[in-house]
Design an enzyme around this catalytic site. Structure first.
Site, short mmCIF file in Angstrom:
data_model
loop_
_atom_site.label_atom_id
_atom_site.label_comp_id
_atom_site.label_asym_id
_atom_site.label_seq_id
_atom_site.Cartn_x
_atom_site.Cartn_y
_atom_site.Cartn_z
N LYS A 153 16.57 21.72 12.71
CA LYS A 153 17.56 22.52 12.13
C LYS A 153 18.06 23.07 13.31
CE LYS A 153 15.81 25.27 9.52
NZ LYS A 153 14.62 26.48 9.19
N ARG A 213 13.70 31.78 12.45
CA ARG A 213 12.81 30.39 12.06
C ARG A 213 12.56 29.15 12.97
NH1 ARG A 213 16.26 31.00 6.32
NH2 ARG A 213 18.05 32.05 6.85
N GLY A 223 9.16 24.71 4.35
CA GLY A 223 8.31 25.82 3.70
C GLY A 223 6.99 26.02 5.00
N MET A 271 6.29 26.30 8.02
CA MET A 271 5.70 27.35 9.41
C MET A 271 6.49 28.55 8.63
SD MET A 271 6.49 24.76 12.49
CE MET A 271 7.79 24.27 11.71
N ARG A 325 21.16 18.98 7.53
CA ARG A 325 19.87 18.00 7.49
C ARG A 325 20.62 16.86 6.95
NH1 ARG A 325 14.41 20.76 5.40
NH2 ARG A 325 15.62 20.62 3.12
N HIS A 353 10.61 24.49 -3.97
CA HIS A 353 8.96 23.87 -2.93
C HIS A 353 8.66 22.53 -3.65
CE1 HIS A 353 5.02 24.10 -1.39
NE2 HIS A 353 5.42 23.98 -0.35
N ARG A 400 -8.15 -17.08 -3.87
CA ARG A 400 -9.59 -16.50 -3.54
C ARG A 400 -10.39 -17.28 -4.79
NH1 ARG A 400 -8.02 -11.21 -1.45
NH2 ARG A 400 -9.48 -10.44 -0.36
N GLU A 445 -11.63 -15.88 10.87
CA GLU A 445 -12.15 -14.26 10.86
C GLU A 445 -13.41 -13.78 10.89
OE1 GLU A 445 -12.70 -14.29 6.12
OE2 GLU A 445 -13.46 -16.18 6.49
N SER A 454 -4.99 -19.19 8.97
CA SER A 454 -4.84 -17.67 8.60
C SER A 454 -6.15 -16.57 8.86
CB SER A 454 -5.31 -17.86 6.68
OG SER A 454 -4.48 -16.84 6.22
N GLY A 474 -8.62 -13.87 8.67
CA GLY A 474 -8.77 -12.99 7.47
C GLY A 474 -9.36 -11.79 8.81
N THR A 475 -8.51 -11.12 8.61
CA THR A 475 -8.25 -9.71 9.26
C THR A 475 -9.41 -8.58 8.55
OG1 THR A 475 -6.09 -8.68 8.81
CG2 THR A 475 -7.06 -9.76 10.43
N CYS A 491 -4.32 -12.99 5.86
CA CYS A 491 -4.02 -12.86 4.87
C CYS A 491 -5.12 -11.77 4.39
CB CYS A 491 -4.44 -14.43 4.18
SG CYS A 491 -6.12 -14.54 4.49
N TYR A 538 3.71 -15.86 9.35
CA TYR A 538 3.91 -15.31 7.47
C TYR A 538 2.57 -14.27 7.31
CZ TYR A 538 0.27 -18.53 5.79
OH TYR A 538 -1.07 -18.90 5.65
C1 PEP Z 1 -10.13 -11.72 5.29
O1 PEP Z 1 -11.39 -11.48 5.69
O2 PEP Z 1 -9.95 -11.06 5.65
C2 PEP Z 1 -10.22 -12.44 4.08
C3 PEP Z 1 -8.79 -12.25 3.45
O3 PEP Z 1 -10.97 -13.32 3.47
P1 PEP Z 1 -11.78 -11.83 1.60
O4 PEP Z 1 -11.29 -10.69 2.22
O5 PEP Z 1 -11.87 -12.45 0.85
O6 PEP Z 1 -13.93 -11.41 2.52
MG MG Z 2 -13.32 -13.12 4.00
#
Ligand code: PEP
Ligand code: MG
Length: 877
Positions: free
Chosen positions: A22, A92, A101, A103, A336, A452, A558, A741, A760, A762-763, A828, A848
């Site tokens: 502001k 203000r 709104g 504060m 703003r 609001h 899967r 993974e 890939s 596999g987080t 993935c 990717y």
């Molecule tokens: C992973 O483990 O990140 C994965 C994609 O496999 P899933 O979720 O099927 O274990």
């Molecule tokens: Mg997995």
């Protein structure tokens, strides 16, 4: 020495972190020569110093304020608290990010028992002077001195009753004079001090109250929800007051240079004659559209339109402007870059490119990936027939179905109990925020598109209808009535925030097909990004949907989902097989189904890569629950087949199934499984080739931790493929790769890459195993507490932990590519659709990301932002 206070002339719009949004914009407008009432800004640094000192104003601050105040008084030719012609100021808050709104604000500061007389004489309007004074005492009492606001409202109500009038404007000067005394008595009784008469003291208290409100509950909650850091602090703007309630030659309003709901390039706004700004925002009176203003105030209207054009060209964006007309003269109180719906943001961004106001790059950067979610919001099924019970303003798009609750606390409680909730209120205030967050949708009977409820709901992407005046809410009986229809607490209604329709009962909802500017902007994003975007899809329909959303292939199919439903008995026959022949027969049946599954998937993704993951979960997941089988046995209800299943469940039972016989480990002990799947995949691709298709096959082996085990299974896949090629008299190129993974796979990625053509990440599992947090349990257990206490900055299953898990990803990338420079790399896990994680994947050099179909558009945009070197929270003022 730090300078904590700056006159508006001294700042610019670039300084929003120091002056707040502001203050920075007031400075900018002042320097553009717009009619901004003069004032000064106390910086966010002062607020930070205040907080650091344990809520004590930094030394010297009030001296600086006094000097700026003297300058202001000089400029205005009036003094605060003056007995003849007093200056009044507003105080203000104003943070770097807009927190509507959340504060505190104090208006009419500078009035006291003496100066109220001066104001009355100067304006020739005693009623106005005492009304201003009573508003000041009320606001100051509530905001600064923490007096319960209801006490003032009750006194006001009592006065109306006493006079037999329905509204405040019907109260006369004497009534208001008496109310001032009553309000001061409330302050004395509740706060234990006389209402401060000295403007210095008023100012100091008000500044402190604004600083304190930065850490108020609702402000903290809002920041948590919006991802705004808690350490930014707020600035304080002290500005000379102008009055839109000085009579019929005055008024106030809010204007947008384009329509904030649709994005259409038309000027848009709400206006009220003879009113103060809070009346517009509070939604208490019904506003007039901006166009009507031209009839009452042609000159100010013309002036305002000029200002709107100038500001839009100057900011090169849609501006939201608050203005007041005081006795025929136009003042601009605030501007703003305006909040907008996602649909409006897209339309404005693309049209502004066409108009030459901005370039494509900027247009892409103006849309936050999460905003696209709003456009993928459910809508009423166009095929559904229903009668609207009532109609209100279409304040925030999307459809919602839920049970009605009338207070924020109830809405929150029932949401936590697992219900879908629609919060129904006469209007909302910042105190309702927790209920608004909990609700699927919001319905108010009062208030306009800038009330609001509307502003907050749009920001959160929650469907909302405001100003549905036919909805008569009775808080006593916790119900509302429309005509003869009574809707009680807990009843189900549907609301369509896109059209403003309220419907009794549940209307089926569908998710729309975004087109127009949505597609255009994403095409521009595609031109700018480097990272590919694929989808996680197991079904042909999902694959087609994802392709429509722009997916460039499947990053994870899967196959275990193909082993459920009517396939389950076959899978169980395979598990229970007592002879090789029995096992083979079951596998052959599965093979035929799998082959057809893959044909359909390849067809949906024709010409694009499809990564098919061979079976991943442990076999016991395909057997009935062992506890249930044991109970059935104890009750003598287990038949021969049940006995077999129980025996198998006992054989496959493991203490830590996630670390047990699953993925490639299962394939080593039951070799027929992957052989069957590999054959079905290769044959399906050959079927597609014969039908003129172009299947791009990538076979993925999950959970590998050593080069040896992976090498063994990759050889098996190639052997099966060669056999199948020979039988079919056809062959094609395909890839075999693995998921990374487990931490070990990342650590020895260099070796693993010798036998894998792609990785890939596999987080999901990688996060589980790196933290040692069970992905199936912790989010319902300690995670919320960890997040609340700030022991984790974010849920690592949602946003990739770049510090820890990210190190393993980087290591996997580096070592993998060192072995095999053309190694294909993707992700993935769920993180593939999270904007911050996508940014990390870009920086880590992946090829990717792969995410669920509905997040594909987000990922495309996030990938473009990453490429443009942009990260962090949205920078909208
Ligand atoms: C992973 O483990 O990140 C994965 C994609 O496999 P899933 O979720 O099927 O274990
Ligand atoms: Mg997995």
């Amino acid at each position: 020495m730090t300078t904590y206070v700056h006159a508006f002339e001294e700042g610019s719009k670039e300084q929003k972190y120091l002056l707040g949004g502001k203050g920075a914009n007031l400075a900018e407008m002042t320097n553009l020569g717009l009619p901004v009432p003069p004032g000064f800004t106390i910086t966010t640094d002062a607020c930070k110093a205040y907080m650091a000192a344990g809520d004590r104003l930094p030394g010297g601050l009030m001296d600086e304020v006094a000097a700026r105040r003297a300058e202001l008084e000089e400029k205005m030719g009036k003094r605060l608290g003056d007995a003849d012609d007093p200056l009044l100021v507003s105080v203000r808050s104003g943070a770097a990010f807009s927190m509507p709104g959340m504060m505190d604000t104090v208006l009419n500061l500078g009035l006291n028992d003496v100066s109220v007389g001066g104001l009355a004489r100067q304006t020739g309007n005693e009623r106005f002077a005492f009304d201003s004074y009573r508003r000041f005492v009320q606001m100051f009492g509530k905001v600064v001195l923490d007096v319960d606001g209801d006490l003032f409202e009750d006194a006001l109500h009592a006065k109306r009753e006493e006079r037999g009038v329905a509204t405040d404007p019907e109260l006369g000067a004497d009534d208001l004079r008496e109310l001032v005394e009553a309000f001061k008595a409330i302050v004395k009784a509740e706060a234990g001090i006389e209402f401060p008469q000295d403007p210095d003291e008023q100012l100091r208290h008000a500044i402190e109250a604004v600083f304190k409100s930065w850490n108020g509950d609702r402000a903290r909650l809002y920041r948590d929800h919006e991802g705004i850091p808690h350490d930014l602090g707020t600035a304080v703007n002290v500005q000379s007051m102008v009055f839109g309630n000085k009579g019929d030659d005055s008024g106030t309003g809010v204007a947008f240079t384009r329509d904030p709901a649709t994005g259409e390039n038309v000027r848009y706004g709400d206006f009220l004659s003879n009113a103060q700004g809070e009346d517009v925002v509070a939604g208490i009176r019904v506003t007039e559209p901006l166009s009507a203003m031209g009839q009452h105030f042609p000159e100010s209207h013309r002036g305002l339109l000029e200002v709107m054009d100038l500001l839009e060209r100057h900011y090169r964006d849609m501006c939201d402007i608050e203005f007041t007309i005081e006795q025929g003269k136009l003042f601009i109180l605030q501007t703003r870059v305006g909040k907008r719906t996602a649909a409006a943001a897209l339309r404005m961004a693309t049209e502004m490119v066409d108009e030459g106001l901005i370039d494509r790059r900027e247009a892409v950067l103006r849309i936050q990936p999460a905003q696209l979610d709003q456009l993928l919001h459910p809508q009423f099924d166009p095929a559904a027939s229903y009668d609207a019970l009532a109609k209100g303003l279409n304040a925030s798009p999307g459809a919602a179905v839920g049970q009605v609750y009338f207070t924020a606390d109830d809405a929150e409680a029932h949401h936590e109990a697992g219900e879908k909730v629609i919060l129904v209120r006469p209007e909302t205030s910042p105190d309702d925020l927790h209920g608004m967050i909990a609700a699927e949708g919001i319905l108010t009977s009062r208030g306009g598109l800038v009330s609001h409820a509307a502003v907050v709901a749009r920001g959160m992407g929650t469907p909302a209808i405001c100003g549905a005046e036919a909805v008569r809410i009775d808080m006593e009986s916790r119900s509302f009535r429309v005509g003869d229809t009574v809707v009680a607490e807990g009843d189900v209604i549907s609301i369509n925030g896109t059209t403003g329709e309220v419907v009794l009962g549940a209307v089926p909802v569908v998710v729309p097909e975004p087109t127009g500017p949505f597609g255009t902007l994403l095409e521009w994003a595609d031109e700018l990004r480097r990272l590919g975007v694929r989808t996680n899809a197991d079904l042909p329909a999902d694959a087609r949907k994802a392709r429509d959303f722009g997916a460039e292939g499947i990053g994870l199919c899967r196959t275990e989902h193909m082993f459920l439903g009517d396939r389950l008995p076959i899978v169980q026959r395979m598990i229970l097989a007592e002879t090789p022949d029995e096992e083979e027969a079951a596998l052959a049946e599965l093979h035929d189904r799998q082959r057809q599954d893959f044909v359909e998937i390849f067809e949906a993704m024709d010409g694009l890569p499809v990564t098919i993951r061979l079976l991943d979960p442990p076999l016991h997941e395909f057997l009935p629950d062992i506890e249930e089988l044991l109970v059935a046995k104890a009750l003598g209800r287990l038949d021969a087949q049940g006995e077999k299943l129980l025996a198998a469940a006992q054989v496959w039972r493991e203490a830590n199934p996630m670390f047990g016989t699953r993925g490639c480990r299962l394939a080593i002990v039951r070799p027929g499984l992957y052989q069957m799947q590999a054959k079905a995949i290769i044959e399906a691709a050959i079927d597609r080739r014969r039908a003129g298709g172009d299947p791009r096959v990538e076979i993925m082996i999950p959970l590998a931790v050593t080069r040896a085990e992976l090498g063994y299974l990759v050889d098996e896949v190639h052997r099966v493929a060669e056999e199948t090629f020979a039988e079919a008299g056809d062959r094609f190129e395909y890839l075999v790769g693995t998921m990374v993974e487990t931490p070990r796979a990342a650590l020895v990625a260099g070796e693993i890459a010798e036998v894998a053509q792609f990785f890939s990440f596999g987080t999901n599992d990688l996060t589980q195993m790196t933290y040692g947090f069970s992905r199936d349990d912790v989010e319902g257990r300690f995670m919320p507490r960890y997040l609340e206490l700030g022991l984790l900055a974010a849920n690592p299953f949602e946003t990739l932990d770049t510090e820890g898990v990210g190190q393993l990803v980087r290591m996997g990338v580096e070592h993998g590519r060192a072995t095999r420079p053309d190694l294909k790399l993707g992700i993935c896990g769920e993180h593939g659709g999270d904007p911050a994680s996508v940014e990390f994947c870009h920086r880590a050099g992946l090829d990717y990301v792969s995410c669920s179909p509905f997040r594909v558009p987000l990922a495309r945009l996030a990938a473009a932002h990453a490429a443009l070197g942009e990260s962090g929270p949205a920078a909208s003022a």
